[in-house]
Scaffold this active site. Structure first.
Site, PDB file in Angstrom:
ATOM      1  N   CYS A 102       1.011  -1.282   0.103  1.00 60.80           N
ATOM      2  CA  CYS A 102      -0.103   0.049  -0.039  1.00 60.80           C
ATOM      3  C   CYS A 102       0.812   1.336  -0.026  1.00 60.80           C
ATOM      4  O   CYS A 102       0.445   2.292  -0.213  1.00 60.80           O
ATOM      5  CB  CYS A 102      -0.870  -0.186   1.142  1.00 60.80           C
ATOM      6  SG  CYS A 102      -2.066  -1.385   1.284  1.00 60.80           S
TER       7      CYS A 102
ATOM      8  N   HIS B  39      -3.615   6.994   2.838  1.00 60.90           N
ATOM      9  CA  HIS B  39      -3.910   5.688   2.246  1.00 60.90           C
ATOM     10  C   HIS B  39      -5.191   5.206   2.797  1.00 60.90           C
ATOM     11  O   HIS B  39      -5.629   5.375   3.832  1.00 60.90           O
ATOM     12  CB  HIS B  39      -2.750   4.495   2.388  1.00 60.90           C
ATOM     13  CG  HIS B  39      -3.269   3.003   2.287  1.00 60.90           C
ATOM     14  ND1 HIS B  39      -4.068   2.872   0.934  1.00 60.90           N
ATOM     15  CD2 HIS B  39      -3.402   1.980   3.032  1.00 60.90           C
ATOM     16  CE1 HIS B  39      -3.952   1.660   1.021  1.00 60.90           C
ATOM     17  NE2 HIS B  39      -3.975   1.278   2.135  1.00 60.90           N
TER      18      HIS B  39
ATOM     19  N   ASN C 133     -10.282  -0.514  -0.643  1.00 60.89           N
ATOM     20  CA  ASN C 133      -8.662  -0.240  -0.480  1.00 60.89           C
ATOM     21  C   ASN C 133      -8.175  -0.869  -1.761  1.00 60.89           C
ATOM     22  O   ASN C 133      -7.979  -2.030  -2.071  1.00 60.89           O
ATOM     23  CB  ASN C 133      -8.413  -1.272   0.832  1.00 60.89           C
ATOM     24  CG  ASN C 133      -6.728  -1.030   1.126  1.00 60.89           C
ATOM     25  OD1 ASN C 133      -5.888  -0.713   0.030  1.00 60.89           O
ATOM     26  ND2 ASN C 133      -6.493  -1.674   1.974  1.00 60.89           N
TER      27      ASN C 133
HETATM   28  O1  UT7 Z   1      -4.171  -1.617   3.722  1.00 64.51           O
HETATM   29  C1  UT7 Z   1      -3.107  -2.024   4.072  1.00 64.51           C
HETATM   30  C2  UT7 Z   1      -3.256  -1.865   5.834  1.00 64.51           C
HETATM   31  N1  UT7 Z   1      -4.586  -2.468   6.209  1.00 64.51           N
HETATM   32  C3  UT7 Z   1      -5.101  -1.832   7.074  1.00 64.51           C
HETATM   33  O2  UT7 Z   1      -4.618  -0.920   7.368  1.00 64.51           O
HETATM   34  C4  UT7 Z   1      -6.539  -2.451   7.663  1.00 64.51           C
HETATM   35  C5  UT7 Z   1      -6.437  -2.519   8.978  1.00 64.51           C
HETATM   36  N2  UT7 Z   1      -7.478  -3.175   9.800  1.00 64.51           N
HETATM   37  C6  UT7 Z   1      -8.924  -2.861   9.448  1.00 64.51           C
HETATM   38  O3  UT7 Z   1      -9.212  -1.904   8.807  1.00 64.51           O
HETATM   39  C7  UT7 Z   1      -9.858  -3.762  10.507  1.00 64.51           C
HETATM   40  O4  UT7 Z   1      -9.093  -4.475  11.547  1.00 64.51           O
HETATM   41  C8  UT7 Z   1     -10.635  -4.536   9.505  1.00 64.51           C
HETATM   42  C9  UT7 Z   1     -11.957  -3.709   8.737  1.00 64.51           C
HETATM   43  C10 UT7 Z   1     -10.309  -5.297   8.743  1.00 64.51           C
HETATM   44  C11 UT7 Z   1     -11.824  -5.398  10.794  1.00 64.51           C
HETATM   45  O5  UT7 Z   1     -12.474  -4.382  11.658  1.00 64.51           O
HETATM   46  P1  UT7 Z   1     -12.251  -4.711  13.135  1.00 64.51           P
HETATM   47  O6  UT7 Z   1     -12.946  -3.661  13.620  1.00 64.51           O
HETATM   48  O7  UT7 Z   1     -10.750  -4.814  13.357  1.00 64.51           O
HETATM   49  O8  UT7 Z   1     -12.677  -6.149  13.339  1.00 64.51           O
HETATM   50  P2  UT7 Z   1     -12.469  -7.463  13.754  1.00 64.51           P
HETATM   51  O9  UT7 Z   1     -11.188  -7.937  12.799  1.00 64.51           O
HETATM   52  O10 UT7 Z   1     -11.871  -7.215  15.344  1.00 64.51           O
HETATM   53  O11 UT7 Z   1     -13.826  -8.351  13.749  1.00 64.51           O
HETATM   54  C12 UT7 Z   1     -14.597  -8.276  14.602  1.00 64.51           C
HETATM   55  C13 UT7 Z   1     -15.793  -8.977  14.154  1.00 64.51           C
HETATM   56  C14 UT7 Z   1     -15.375 -10.568  14.379  1.00 64.51           C
HETATM   57  O12 UT7 Z   1     -16.427 -11.426  14.971  1.00 64.51           O
HETATM   58  P3  UT7 Z   1     -16.275 -11.902  16.292  1.00 64.51           P
HETATM   59  O13 UT7 Z   1     -15.018 -12.314  16.542  1.00 64.51           O
HETATM   60  O14 UT7 Z   1     -16.197 -10.645  17.020  1.00 64.51           O
HETATM   61  O15 UT7 Z   1     -17.615 -12.511  16.479  1.00 64.51           O
HETATM   62  C15 UT7 Z   1     -15.144 -10.819  12.721  1.00 64.51           C
HETATM   63  O16 UT7 Z   1     -15.268 -12.300  12.616  1.00 64.51           O
HETATM   64  O17 UT7 Z   1     -16.424  -8.803  13.123  1.00 64.51           O
HETATM   65  C16 UT7 Z   1     -16.431 -10.181  12.204  1.00 64.51           C
HETATM   66  N3  UT7 Z   1     -16.120  -9.726  10.912  1.00 64.51           N
HETATM   67  C17 UT7 Z   1     -17.118  -9.580  10.001  1.00 64.51           C
HETATM   68  N4  UT7 Z   1     -18.394  -9.371  10.296  1.00 64.51           N
HETATM   69  C18 UT7 Z   1     -19.244  -9.055   9.177  1.00 64.51           C
HETATM   70  C19 UT7 Z   1     -14.880  -9.589  10.032  1.00 64.51           C
HETATM   71  N5  UT7 Z   1     -15.309  -9.395   8.771  1.00 64.51           N
HETATM   72  C20 UT7 Z   1     -16.734  -9.171   8.707  1.00 64.51           C
HETATM   73  C21 UT7 Z   1     -17.474  -8.958   7.735  1.00 64.51           C
HETATM   74  N6  UT7 Z   1     -18.880  -8.736   7.963  1.00 64.51           N
HETATM   75  N7  UT7 Z   1     -17.012  -8.648   6.274  1.00 64.51           N
END
Ligand code: UT7
Length: 321
Positions: A112, A248, A278
């Site tokens: 990225c 980004h 992204n």
């Molecule tokens: O571009 C290069 C660098 N990349 C980044 O900077 C990305 C950094 N990370 C992020 O943007 C975020 O961490 C995400 C958008 C990827 C995820 O958001 P989050 O608030 O960190 O969610 P999480 O991974 O902690 O997941 C929370 C919950 C989980 O369920 P449980 O375990 O709490 O039951 C996931 O399984 O959300 C669930 N989940 C989803 N639910 C509905 C993960 N993806 C999805 C989805 N729809 N698409």
């Protein structure tokens, strides 16, 4: 001597995948995607389009807007982590499509941060008088390394390209540029198989991006806050001197946290993940072009750009447009 961006061009595929489309494919909701990321829809290349095709379209627009003869270009640098093939590099593929030759053309893989890395390198070529007209591109077809059945990643990534033409200037241009990396975090965001170390696997999923999203999120916010403050201090500027912040476009919440830390009002923050998703190395020039085209960014503005991506890699650039 400074390097000045004299034009920006961008291109995204016509095929748009909405959050509603993804609701039908994986266990997700529009509400989850918008509230957690800010993404509403994303452009996805069709089967006939490779990264160099998107890059070429963006480059053509940047050249036209720069009002230059394409023969003036003497350097092409492309940031991408999804090249058409392992070799030849995307820089030379665009060079050929533009019917140009006999000057350096190469790609760099910094995920990225690809566009910011490419910009930093082009700036050095220009300052050393090795280039008088550089084409810098960020281009990706992340859809090709995405598992469309994995809700953790398929709602995030997208395809597109953005290009900039840079020329030497003794007036306005890039006033600060710094890159960084830390390989310690490699496994938090990676593609486990393909190319050299583990070339073949029977499991198609191993060729796709894996991300420990929440852990990446935390390091991203911390790093981006630090490098933004550092960029301002080192260039002797304050937040109020920045007209536009173009980060980004990975996650709206990461961007809001950094903007808050910088005390930048939200009107100064350029967001485009709502329509672009992204797009890795393409995300900053895509957001940049969007804000020029809708009349927000104008000649004379001071802009802070910053990136963070797999590796981890990061970088920031401050420029007077
Ligand atoms: O571009 C290069 C660098 N990349 C980044 O900077 C990305 C950094 N990370 C992020 O943007 C975020 O961490 C995400 C958008 C990827 C995820 O958001 P989050 O608030 O960190 O969610 P999480 O991974 O902690 O997941 C929370 C919950 C989980 O369920 P449980 O375990 O709490 O039951 C996931 O399984 O959300 C669930 N989940 C989803 N639910 C509905 C993960 N993806 C999805 C989805 N729809 N698409």
């Amino acid at each position: 001597m400074k390097s000045k961006i004299i034009s920006i061009g961008s291109y995204t595929p016509n095929n748009i995948v909405t959050n509603q489309d993804l609701e039908e494919r994986v266990d997700t909701t529009d509400e989850w995607i918008v509230s957690r990321t800010g993404i509403k829809e994303r452009p996805i290349a069709d089967d006939s389009q490779a990264t160099s095709d998107l890059a070429y379209e963006a480059a053509k627009i940047a050249i036209e807007r720069a009002n230059i003869d394409k023969s003036e270009i003497d350097l092409i640098i492309v940031g991408t982590c999804t090249p058409d093939v392992a070799t030849p590099n995307v820089g030379t593929l665009i060079q050929k499509r533009l019917d140009l030759k006999n000057f350096p053309a190469f790609s760099i893989e910094a995920a990225c941060s690809g566009f910011i890395y490419a910009l930093n390198i082009a700036d050095k070529f220009i300052k050393s008088a090795d280039s008088k007209c550089a084409l810098v591109v960020g281009a990706e077809t992340l859809s090709r390394i995405t598992n469309w059945d994995d809700r953790n990643t398929c709602v995030l990534f997208a395809d597109g390209a953005g290009a900039a033409i840079l020329k030497p200037s003794d007036d306005r241009g890039i006033i600060f540029s710094e890159l960084g990396a830390n390989g310690e975090y490699a496994e938090l965001l990676h593609v486990p198989y393909g190319t050299s170390r583990k070339p073949k696997t029977p499991n198609e999923d191993d060729y796709t991006l894996k991300m420990s999203g929440n852990e990446v999120f935390k390091v991203a916010v911390k790093t981006l806050e630090e490098i933004a403050i550092d960029a301002l201090v080192k260039s002797n500027l304050e937040s109020k001197d920045i007209d536009w912040f173009i980060p980004h476009q990975a996650n709206m919440r990461i961007i809001q946290a950094v903007a808050k830390r910088l005390e930048l009002p939200e009107e100064k923050v350029i967001l485009s993940m709502d329509i672009h998703g992204n797009t890795s190395a393409a995300s900053i020039p895509l957001a940049f072009d969007r804000a020029i085209q809708d009349g927000r960014i104008k000649e004379g503005d001071t802009i802070l750009m910053q990136s963070f991506g797999a590796g981890f890699t990061w970088g920031s650039v401050i420029l007077d447009l």
